[in-house]
Write an enzyme that holds these catalytic residues in place. Structure first.
Site, PDB file in Angstrom:
ATOM      1  N   TRP A  21       0.819  -1.221   0.000  1.00 26.32           N
ATOM      2  CA  TRP A  21       0.000   0.000   0.000  1.00 26.32           C
ATOM      3  C   TRP A  21       0.848   1.266   0.000  1.00 26.32           C
ATOM      4  O   TRP A  21       1.851   1.363   0.695  1.00 26.32           O
ATOM      5  CB  TRP A  21      -0.898   0.007   1.232  1.00 26.32           C
ATOM      6  CG  TRP A  21      -1.546   1.330   1.482  1.00 26.32           C
ATOM      7  CD1 TRP A  21      -1.031   2.392   2.187  1.00 26.32           C
ATOM      8  CD2 TRP A  21      -2.823   1.762   1.012  1.00 26.32           C
ATOM      9  NE1 TRP A  21      -1.907   3.456   2.180  1.00 26.32           N
ATOM     10  CE2 TRP A  21      -3.014   3.089   1.473  1.00 26.32           C
ATOM     11  CE3 TRP A  21      -3.823   1.157   0.252  1.00 26.32           C
ATOM     12  CZ2 TRP A  21      -4.178   3.811   1.198  1.00 26.32           C
ATOM     13  CZ3 TRP A  21      -4.978   1.881  -0.025  1.00 26.32           C
ATOM     14  CH2 TRP A  21      -5.144   3.191   0.440  1.00 26.32           C
ATOM     15  N   ASP A  24      -0.248   9.227   0.492  1.00 22.64           N
ATOM     16  CA  ASP A  24       0.268  10.582   0.255  1.00 22.64           C
ATOM     17  C   ASP A  24       1.760  10.646  -0.076  1.00 22.64           C
ATOM     18  O   ASP A  24       2.576  10.013   0.596  1.00 22.64           O
ATOM     19  CB  ASP A  24       0.072  11.440   1.504  1.00 22.64           C
ATOM     20  CG  ASP A  24      -1.348  11.468   2.001  1.00 22.64           C
ATOM     21  OD1 ASP A  24      -2.219  10.850   1.377  1.00 22.64           O
ATOM     22  OD2 ASP A  24      -1.585  12.109   3.039  1.00 22.64           O
ATOM     23  N   GLN A  40       3.635   7.759   2.105  1.00 26.53           N
ATOM     24  CA  GLN A  40       2.972   6.957   3.119  1.00 26.53           C
ATOM     25  C   GLN A  40       2.913   5.507   2.638  1.00 26.53           C
ATOM     26  O   GLN A  40       2.444   5.235   1.534  1.00 26.53           O
ATOM     27  CB  GLN A  40       1.575   7.490   3.375  1.00 26.53           C
ATOM     28  CG  GLN A  40       1.536   8.859   4.037  1.00 26.53           C
ATOM     29  CD  GLN A  40       1.912   8.779   5.499  1.00 26.53           C
ATOM     30  OE1 GLN A  40       1.084   8.484   6.344  1.00 26.53           O
ATOM     31  NE2 GLN A  40       3.170   9.040   5.803  1.00 26.53           N
ATOM     32  N   PHE A  80       3.122   9.572  10.023  1.00 27.51           N
ATOM     33  CA  PHE A  80       2.186  10.158   9.077  1.00 27.51           C
ATOM     34  C   PHE A  80       2.932  11.122   8.140  1.00 27.51           C
ATOM     35  O   PHE A  80       4.150  11.178   8.107  1.00 27.51           O
ATOM     36  CB  PHE A  80       1.067  10.871   9.822  1.00 27.51           C
ATOM     37  CG  PHE A  80      -0.110   9.984  10.151  1.00 27.51           C
ATOM     38  CD1 PHE A  80      -0.008   8.602  10.163  1.00 27.51           C
ATOM     39  CD2 PHE A  80      -1.341  10.542  10.471  1.00 27.51           C
ATOM     40  CE1 PHE A  80      -1.092   7.791  10.463  1.00 27.51           C
ATOM     41  CE2 PHE A  80      -2.443   9.747  10.780  1.00 27.51           C
ATOM     42  CZ  PHE A  80      -2.320   8.377  10.784  1.00 27.51           C
ATOM     43  N   GLU A 203      -6.154  18.765   5.273  1.00 28.56           N
ATOM     44  CA  GLU A 203      -4.954  17.938   5.316  1.00 28.56           C
ATOM     45  C   GLU A 203      -3.900  18.474   4.345  1.00 28.56           C
ATOM     46  O   GLU A 203      -4.188  19.273   3.452  1.00 28.56           O
ATOM     47  CB  GLU A 203      -5.279  16.484   4.927  1.00 28.56           C
ATOM     48  CG  GLU A 203      -6.235  15.771   5.864  1.00 28.56           C
ATOM     49  CD  GLU A 203      -6.427  14.319   5.493  1.00 28.56           C
ATOM     50  OE1 GLU A 203      -6.434  13.483   6.417  1.00 28.56           O
ATOM     51  OE2 GLU A 203      -6.582  14.010   4.296  1.00 28.56           O
TER      52      GLU A 203
END
Length: 489
Positions: A21, A24, A40, A80, A203
């Site tokens: 996966w 961002d 990410q 993050f 965000e």
């Protein structure tokens, strides 16, 4: 067994991770001849999970080498989104004889003894051009326990005030901080509580200057803000931008609070930010986004990997129809994968005429046309007899659309099969379209990138043919080229 990068739906000229996966883009920075793209990353599955920073390096922003994972979860939580900068003058005191890279990112965990989320800003640094990273012993460097969504720092050096500036997403606004050393931060101002769209949590902000209409003496500042998915609205996650002034502490919006400017009118360009430390002699502001949407990102029908990035783009500010707008164009480095070029002479498409043309499965199409006031032009990619994707422009309504309702597999989400549209005004019917077709995406740049649409598609077969149709009125194709693009793998 599968052959890596040859899997069904695998992008051939967009970056995607080898496996697992991705979401961002993070930490994009240029240093010693290399472009760094962090992202990410969940290394243990193809759905969102505990976040790490994946890493890839390129010399041209087109061909990428995936590197080992850069940042792992630690005692402060998972990793993050964030950014990376070059500490040229050793303001941190972490370097000795030459500058190094500093990553500023959000740690996410839970308050001790509670299930309440906690988000704090931390830093890591690299002395070997991003190959290895050390976490700062004083982490976290920025904490505000009163804010739950407190994330995604984007940092830059503001030359006029000789300070570092951080823009940080803080629930439904952007809070700006300043620092002398990247380690100690002071709150400077807040922007956006009543401005723009608040359809979802704010965000992944960015803030940077751009010359207006190419005039280096007349600069404006652009703030980019992404908006998370809200089930009440059909679009899912998307990105807006603001244009204004910045003095080193405060951003002032040039537009009224109710003005909403969308970065992309397609469904699949999210969380994008720009590269840091591009050399002055280059002078470009370069951007990349995550080519997906939180509405269905975990369900798209890929197997070994999940998600890809948009094509890198150059951003500029231009006055169009007496309004200042952010323009996007594919980077000129795309030339490195261009192969055969087919140029067509002027074509006149009368009402209800259909012109068919073969195309390579990976290609760039470039069209310049004149449309009558009543014209309704369509360009359709035929993936198979049953599957197609159509780009259309209705002169009467001044409406540009991408229709992927019949483009292939859409069973994974009720939100995927859709028509995406945007207003586009033309001067005397002049319309320019630049289209990039990859195995599982269509990126559309209209009128020099005044309007862009980024759309995933999942056809069973690759397109081999297009049709050009004038549903109403007459369309004159003055310029029409088809360029074959090579795989970067």
């Amino acid at each position: 067994m599968y052959e890596l990068y040859k899997e069904k739906y695998r992008p051939q000229f967009h970056f995607s991770p080898q496996q697992n996966w991705m979401n961002d883009p993070n930490g994009m920075v240029f240093f010693k001849g290399e472009y760094h793209l962090f992202f990410q990353y969940h290394p243990h599955g193809t759905e969102w999970g505990p976040m790490h920073w994946g890493h890839a390096i390129s010399e041209d922003l087109i061909h990428w080498e995936e590197m080992p994972i850069a940042l792992f979860p630690d005692e402060h939580g998972v990793i993050f989104s964030g950014c990376a900068v070059v500490d040229w003058n050793n303001t941190t005191g972490l370097f000795e004889n030459e500058p190094g890279l500093v990553a500023i990112y959000t740690n996410t965990d839970q308050y001790p003894g509670s299930d309440r989320s906690r988000q704090r800003q931390s830093i890591a640094y690299s002395k070997d051009q991003g190959r290895s990273w050390l976490k700062y012993e004083g982490n976290p460097v920025l904490v505000d326990e009163s804010i739950t969504d407190f994330r995604d720092p984007k940092v830059f050096w503001h030359q006029e005030t000789k300070k570092w500036v951080m823009v940080l997403a803080t629930e439904q606004s952007i809070t700006l901080y300043t620092s002398d050393n990247l380690l100690e931060w002071e709150r400077a101002s807040e922007f956006g509580a009543t401005a723009g769209s608040h359809d979802g949590v704010w965000e992944c902000p960015d803030l940077f200057p751009l010359p207006l209409d190419g005039d280096e003496t007349n600069q404006k500042w652009v703030m980019i803000v992404s908006i998370g998915d809200n089930p009440q609205y059909k679009e899912g996650s998307r990105t807006q931008y603001f244009i204004g002034e910045f003095d080193g502490e405060t951003f002032i919006n040039d537009h009224s609070d109710d003005t909403i400017l969308w970065l992309d009118h397609g469904r699949d360009n999210y969380a994008g930010v720009s590269w840091s430390d591009i050399p002055i002699q280059d002078g470009r502001r370069m951007y990349i986004g995550w080519m997906s949407n939180w509405r269905y990102a975990n369900q798209v029908p890929t197997s070994v990997w999940r998600s890809s990035m948009t094509i890198p783009r150059e951003l500029s500010l231009k006055t169009v129809h007496n309004k200042v707008r952010l323009m996007q164009q594919p980077l000129r480095e795309l030339e490195t994968i261009k192969e055969s070029v087919t140029e067509h002479k002027q074509k006149v498409i009368m009402e209800n005429d259909v012109i068919k043309q073969s195309i390579p499965p990976l290609c760039e199409l470039h069209l310049k046309m004149d449309l009558e006031e009543t014209a309704h032009f369509e360009l359709t990619f035929h993936h198979s007899r049953e599957e197609n994707t159509t780009i259309s422009y209705d002169s009467n309504r001044e409406l540009l659309s991408v229709n992927r309702e019949e483009s292939g597999n859409s069973q994974f989400s009720d939100s995927f099969s859709t028509i995406q549209s945007a207003e586009l005004h033309t001067e005397e019917g002049n319309l320019e379209l630049k289209i990039l077709l990859d195995r599982a995406s269509v990126e559309l740049f209209a009128n020099s990138g005044e309007v862009t649409m980024t759309s995933l598609i999942f056809p069973e077969e690759l397109a081999q043919e297009i049709s050009l149709t004038s549903k109403e009125g007459k369309t004159v194709l003055n310029h029409f080229t088809i360029t074959e693009l090579a795989s970067i793998w």
